[in-house]
Motif scaffolding. Structure first.
Motif, PDB file in Angstrom:
ATOM      1  N   ARG A 232       0.849  -1.198   0.000  1.00 65.07           N
ATOM      2  CA  ARG A 232       0.000   0.000   0.000  1.00 65.07           C
ATOM      3  C   ARG A 232       0.880   1.243   0.000  1.00 65.07           C
ATOM      4  NH1 ARG A 232      -2.653  -0.042   6.123  1.00 65.07           N
ATOM      5  NH2 ARG A 232      -0.697   0.057   7.305  1.00 65.07           N
ATOM      6  N   THR A 233       0.258   2.397  -0.211  1.00 66.56           N
ATOM      7  CA  THR A 233       0.980   3.663  -0.178  1.00 66.56           C
ATOM      8  C   THR A 233       0.817   4.284   1.200  1.00 66.56           C
ATOM      9  OG1 THR A 233      -0.793   5.168  -0.832  1.00 66.56           O
ATOM     10  CG2 THR A 233       0.336   3.994  -2.604  1.00 66.56           C
ATOM     11  N   TRP A 234       1.346   5.466   1.358  1.00 71.25           N
ATOM     12  CA  TRP A 234       1.327   6.099   2.677  1.00 71.25           C
ATOM     13  C   TRP A 234      -0.075   6.542   3.104  1.00 71.25           C
ATOM     14  CZ3 TRP A 234       0.945  11.589   3.975  1.00 71.25           C
ATOM     15  CH2 TRP A 234       0.558  12.377   2.887  1.00 71.25           C
ATOM     16  N   ASN A 235      -0.985   6.752   2.133  1.00 63.67           N
ATOM     17  CA  ASN A 235      -2.331   7.191   2.527  1.00 63.67           C
ATOM     18  C   ASN A 235      -3.444   6.511   1.739  1.00 63.67           C
ATOM     19  OD1 ASN A 235      -2.005   8.425   0.056  1.00 63.67           O
ATOM     20  ND2 ASN A 235      -2.640  10.462   0.732  1.00 63.67           N
ATOM     21  N   ARG A 236      -3.095   5.466   0.971  1.00 63.78           N
ATOM     22  CA  ARG A 236      -4.109   4.728   0.211  1.00 63.78           C
ATOM     23  C   ARG A 236      -3.739   3.250   0.205  1.00 63.78           C
ATOM     24  NH1 ARG A 236      -2.874   8.673  -3.508  1.00 63.78           N
ATOM     25  NH2 ARG A 236      -2.105   7.133  -5.008  1.00 63.78           N
ATOM     26  N   GLU A 237      -4.674   2.442  -0.199  1.00 63.77           N
ATOM     27  CA  GLU A 237      -4.414   1.003  -0.264  1.00 63.77           C
ATOM     28  C   GLU A 237      -3.665   0.599  -1.531  1.00 63.77           C
ATOM     29  OE1 GLU A 237      -4.860  -1.241   2.224  1.00 63.77           O
ATOM     30  OE2 GLU A 237      -5.264   0.612   3.317  1.00 63.77           O
ATOM     31  N   SER A 238      -3.676   1.466  -2.533  1.00 72.76           N
ATOM     32  CA  SER A 238      -2.950   1.166  -3.766  1.00 72.76           C
ATOM     33  C   SER A 238      -2.643   2.481  -4.483  1.00 72.76           C
ATOM     34  CB  SER A 238      -3.802   0.255  -4.673  1.00 72.76           C
ATOM     35  OG  SER A 238      -4.939   0.931  -5.132  1.00 72.76           O
ATOM     36  N   PRO A 239      -1.743   2.475  -5.469  1.00 71.38           N
ATOM     37  CA  PRO A 239      -0.995   1.330  -5.982  1.00 71.38           C
ATOM     38  C   PRO A 239       0.179   0.992  -5.074  1.00 71.38           C
ATOM     39  CG  PRO A 239      -0.336   3.284  -7.151  1.00 71.38           C
ATOM     40  CD  PRO A 239      -1.440   3.713  -6.217  1.00 71.38           C
ATOM     41  N   ASN A 240       0.824  -0.112  -5.345  1.00 71.40           N
ATOM     42  CA  ASN A 240       2.017  -0.493  -4.625  1.00 71.40           C
ATOM     43  C   ASN A 240       3.138  -0.762  -5.626  1.00 71.40           C
ATOM     44  OD1 ASN A 240       1.694  -3.291  -5.547  1.00 71.40           O
ATOM     45  ND2 ASN A 240       0.029  -3.426  -4.054  1.00 71.40           N
ATOM     46  N   MET A 241       4.350  -0.944  -5.134  1.00 73.01           N
ATOM     47  CA  MET A 241       5.487  -1.125  -6.037  1.00 73.01           C
ATOM     48  C   MET A 241       5.352  -2.365  -6.923  1.00 73.01           C
ATOM     49  SD  MET A 241       8.231   0.013  -7.386  1.00 73.01           S
ATOM     50  CE  MET A 241       8.998   1.310  -6.393  1.00 73.01           C
ATOM     51  N   PRO A 242       4.914  -3.516  -6.409  1.00 74.83           N
ATOM     52  CA  PRO A 242       4.742  -4.660  -7.317  1.00 74.83           C
ATOM     53  C   PRO A 242       3.804  -4.378  -8.490  1.00 74.83           C
ATOM     54  CG  PRO A 242       4.715  -5.408  -5.050  1.00 74.83           C
ATOM     55  CD  PRO A 242       4.710  -3.907  -5.002  1.00 74.83           C
ATOM     56  N   GLN A 243       2.808  -3.511  -8.298  1.00 76.75           N
ATOM     57  CA  GLN A 243       1.863  -3.195  -9.373  1.00 76.75           C
ATOM     58  C   GLN A 243       2.465  -2.304 -10.450  1.00 76.75           C
ATOM     59  OE1 GLN A 243      -1.220  -1.535  -6.848  1.00 76.75           O
ATOM     60  NE2 GLN A 243      -2.569  -3.281  -7.201  1.00 76.75           N
ATOM     61  N   VAL A 244       3.400  -1.446 -10.080  1.00 82.28           N
ATOM     62  CA  VAL A 244       3.900  -0.446 -11.033  1.00 82.28           C
ATOM     63  C   VAL A 244       5.325  -0.699 -11.496  1.00 82.28           C
ATOM     64  CG1 VAL A 244       2.384   1.300 -10.026  1.00 82.28           C
ATOM     65  CG2 VAL A 244       4.766   1.164  -9.257  1.00 82.28           C
ATOM     66  N   TYR A 245       6.020  -1.628 -10.902  1.00 81.38           N
ATOM     67  CA  TYR A 245       7.450  -1.813 -11.188  1.00 81.38           C
ATOM     68  C   TYR A 245       7.723  -2.119 -12.657  1.00 81.38           C
ATOM     69  CZ  TYR A 245      12.224  -3.654 -10.791  1.00 81.38           C
ATOM     70  OH  TYR A 245      13.566  -3.883 -10.957  1.00 81.38           O
ATOM     71  N   ASP A 246       6.868  -2.892 -13.302  1.00 84.87           N
ATOM     72  CA  ASP A 246       7.093  -3.250 -14.707  1.00 84.87           C
ATOM     73  C   ASP A 246       6.753  -2.115 -15.663  1.00 84.87           C
ATOM     74  OD1 ASP A 246       7.846  -5.693 -13.780  1.00 84.87           O
ATOM     75  OD2 ASP A 246       6.128  -6.797 -14.567  1.00 84.87           O
ATOM     76  N   LYS A 247       6.021  -1.095 -15.199  1.00 85.43           N
ATOM     77  CA  LYS A 247       5.634   0.024 -16.050  1.00 85.43           C
ATOM     78  C   LYS A 247       6.810   0.990 -16.204  1.00 85.43           C
ATOM     79  CE  LYS A 247       1.466  -1.590 -16.345  1.00 85.43           C
ATOM     80  NZ  LYS A 247       0.276  -0.861 -15.893  1.00 85.43           N
ATOM     81  N   LEU A 248       7.051   1.446 -17.403  1.00 86.81           N
ATOM     82  CA  LEU A 248       8.172   2.342 -17.669  1.00 86.81           C
ATOM     83  C   LEU A 248       8.165   3.555 -16.749  1.00 86.81           C
ATOM     84  CD1 LEU A 248      10.559   3.312 -19.524  1.00 86.81           C
ATOM     85  CD2 LEU A 248       8.820   4.393 -20.946  1.00 86.81           C
ATOM     86  N   ASP A 249       6.977   4.151 -16.555  1.00 79.74           N
ATOM     87  CA  ASP A 249       6.862   5.387 -15.773  1.00 79.74           C
ATOM     88  C   ASP A 249       6.345   5.166 -14.361  1.00 79.74           C
ATOM     89  OD1 ASP A 249       4.287   4.687 -16.385  1.00 79.74           O
ATOM     90  OD2 ASP A 249       3.794   6.543 -17.451  1.00 79.74           O
ATOM     91  N   PHE A 250       6.269   3.909 -13.912  1.00 79.91           N
ATOM     92  CA  PHE A 250       5.786   3.566 -12.568  1.00 79.91           C
ATOM     93  C   PHE A 250       4.349   4.033 -12.312  1.00 79.91           C
ATOM     94  CE2 PHE A 250      10.438   4.040 -12.142  1.00 79.91           C
ATOM     95  CZ  PHE A 250      10.760   2.764 -11.723  1.00 79.91           C
ATOM     96  N   GLN A 251       3.594   4.230 -13.383  1.00 81.51           N
ATOM     97  CA  GLN A 251       2.197   4.620 -13.258  1.00 81.51           C
ATOM     98  C   GLN A 251       1.314   3.381 -13.393  1.00 81.51           C
ATOM     99  OE1 GLN A 251       1.100   7.637 -12.563  1.00 81.51           O
ATOM    100  NE2 GLN A 251       2.638   9.105 -13.231  1.00 81.51           N
ATOM    101  N   GLU A 252       0.338   3.242 -12.508  1.00 78.81           N
ATOM    102  CA  GLU A 252      -0.513   2.056 -12.525  1.00 78.81           C
ATOM    103  C   GLU A 252      -1.209   1.888 -13.868  1.00 78.81           C
ATOM    104  OE1 GLU A 252      -3.730  -0.105  -9.531  1.00 78.81           O
ATOM    105  OE2 GLU A 252      -3.408   2.062  -9.411  1.00 78.81           O
ATOM    106  N   GLN A 253      -1.601   3.007 -14.491  1.00 79.95           N
ATOM    107  CA  GLN A 253      -2.285   2.955 -15.775  1.00 79.95           C
ATOM    108  C   GLN A 253      -1.325   3.169 -16.950  1.00 79.95           C
ATOM    109  OE1 GLN A 253      -5.403   1.995 -15.630  1.00 79.95           O
ATOM    110  NE2 GLN A 253      -5.279   2.088 -13.395  1.00 79.95           N
ATOM    111  N   GLY A 254      -0.054   3.110 -16.702  1.00 81.73           N
ATOM    112  CA  GLY A 254       0.927   3.321 -17.761  1.00 81.73           C
ATOM    113  C   GLY A 254       0.797   2.283 -18.866  1.00 81.73           C
ATOM    114  N   THR A 255       1.029   2.715 -20.094  1.00 77.26           N
ATOM    115  CA  THR A 255       0.853   1.816 -21.237  1.00 77.26           C
ATOM    116  C   THR A 255       2.175   1.238 -21.738  1.00 77.26           C
ATOM    117  OG1 THR A 255       0.955   3.707 -22.758  1.00 77.26           O
ATOM    118  CG2 THR A 255      -1.234   3.011 -22.010  1.00 77.26           C
ATOM    119  N   ARG A 256       3.282   1.842 -21.376  1.00 76.63           N
ATOM    120  CA  ARG A 256       4.583   1.333 -21.786  1.00 76.63           C
ATOM    121  C   ARG A 256       5.198   0.496 -20.670  1.00 76.63           C
ATOM    122  NH1 ARG A 256       7.276   3.804 -26.106  1.00 76.63           N
ATOM    123  NH2 ARG A 256       6.176   5.561 -27.045  1.00 76.63           N
TER     124      ARG A 256
END
Length: 380
Positions: free
Chosen positions: A221-245
């Motif tokens: 979880r993040t500091w004030n929300r339940e998501s996103p977390n690092m495992p969810q964004v690590y594969d994304k180029l820009d570390f954005q949960e909705q990132g397309t690259r």
């Protein structure tokens, strides 16, 4: 236009036949100008960056991750860098090193920005290294070209690379209030990726590095929300949960992957209601994330770092969780080198919003230097 050249507008008073010799001379002159221009211009696709980057559809180099960087050399006393923030209504920061000496941060706008001209009083050949001062979520810095006399790209020497995965501490957020005081400006106004502990210790050990950090992120979880977390964004180029690259992990294989997560999972956040820290879930998700990293980097040594910001009973709990992760990973990969663990000494931070400042990062880097030095030596 190169300094010192001045062109008067053409004036047509009458039409006269052009002598073939004169025409040939004009063509030769144009070819020479073109050759000189090409020799003195370095385009984005010719650069050899380190960190998360890509070449966009406009053939610009997009610097994504904190402290993503590239180097080039030039001759003379100045060079001109054509770059912009990727959001027309926003701004970002670059910082640079001249001949191995850190200089400063420079604000880069996205609204028809003027090129950045960097000067030096010394003549001769110089090496310049350009860094993105801010994290991925601030947006990319877009580099189009660089112009200077005798310009050439500089590739980093072949040497081990450390990837530093973490949160706002790892990416140097809120660390530098030397220009804009804490509590004023925007969140990224105090970012200084160059001075963060990871880049600092890597430079001290003369190794390459890349920073994969996201402010507020945690293992589950993040500091004030339940998501996103690092495992969810690590594969994304820009570390954005909705990132397309997605990031191409084959770009560079690190010798060591340093993971410093847990501060935001265990923290009390900003007062937003959320469940108490779930140590069992934290350990389970952390193990799964380490396995994900090892799938991308089979030969890399894994290092797990605690947090200097998590103290007392919570600090001891985080240590126990990290020890449990190490135990499980070592058992799951008996033929690999064991996971290395480092526990920071507790620290009272002096940066903005409870973060370490530049001086604190130096202290952290000094603590880490012998730890990573030993790991690099054992990895040979």
């Amino acid at each position: 236009m190169p300094k010192g050249l001045h062109f008067e507008p053409l004036k047509f008073t009458s039409v006269k036949p052009i002598h073939l010799l004169a025409l040939g001379s004009l063509i030769l002159y144009a070819q020479l100008c073109s050759a000189t221009s090409n020799a003195d211009t370095l385009y984005a696709s010719q650069l050899q960056p380190v960190g998360r980057t890509f070449i966009n559809n406009n053939q610009q180099l997009a610097l994504i991750s904190s402290a993503a960087h590239f180097s080039f050399s030039f001759t003379g006393t100045s060079c001109t860098i054509y770059l912009a923030a990727d959001n027309a209504g926003a701004y970002n920061y670059m910082q640079y090193e001249m001949d191995g000496v850190y200089q400063k941060r420079i604000r880069i706008t996205g609204n028809a920005p003027a090129p950045v001209v960097i000067t030096t009083a010394k003549t001769g050949k110089h090496t310049l290294c350009i860094y993105k001062a801010t994290e991925a979520h601030t947006g990319a810095l877009l580099v189009t070209k660089i112009a200077a006399n005798g310009i050439a790209t500089v590739k980093e020497p072949e040497r081990p690379l450390i990837e530093f995965i973490g949160n706002s501490i790892t990416c140097g957020a809120a660390a530098d209030a030397s220009e804009i005081p804490c509590g004023t400006g925007q969140y990224h106004d105090q970012h200084n990726g160059y001075m963060a502990y990871g880049p600092s210790v890597a430079r001290a050990l003369h190794v390459s590095y890349m920073v994969s950090g996201v402010s507020g992120i945690g293992i589950y979880r993040t500091w004030n929300r339940e998501s996103p977390n690092m495992p969810q964004v690590y594969d994304k180029l820009d570390f954005q949960e909705q990132g397309t690259r997605t990031w191409n992990f084959a770009t560079r294989q690190p010798a060591i992957v340093s993971i410093a997560l847990g501060t935001n999972d265990i923290s009390r956040g900003d007062g937003t209601p959320r469940a108490s820290f779930d140590s069992a879930r934290f350990v389970t998700d952390y193990i799964a994330f380490v396995k994900k990293v090892k799938a991308h980097y089979p030969q890399a040594r894994i290092a797990l770092l605690s947090s200097p910001m998590v103290k007392n009973a919570e600090g001891e709990l985080l240590k126990r969780c990290i020890a449990a992760v190490k135990s499980e990973i070592d058992a799951a990969y008996p033929n690999n080198k064991p996971v290395a663990v480092f526990y920071f000494a507790p620290m009272e931070p002096h940066g903005c919003t409870g973060h370490p400042n530049v001086a604190d990062h130096r202290i952290m880097a000094a603590q880490l230097k012998p730890f990573f030095k030993k790991l690099l030596k054992n990895n040979r």
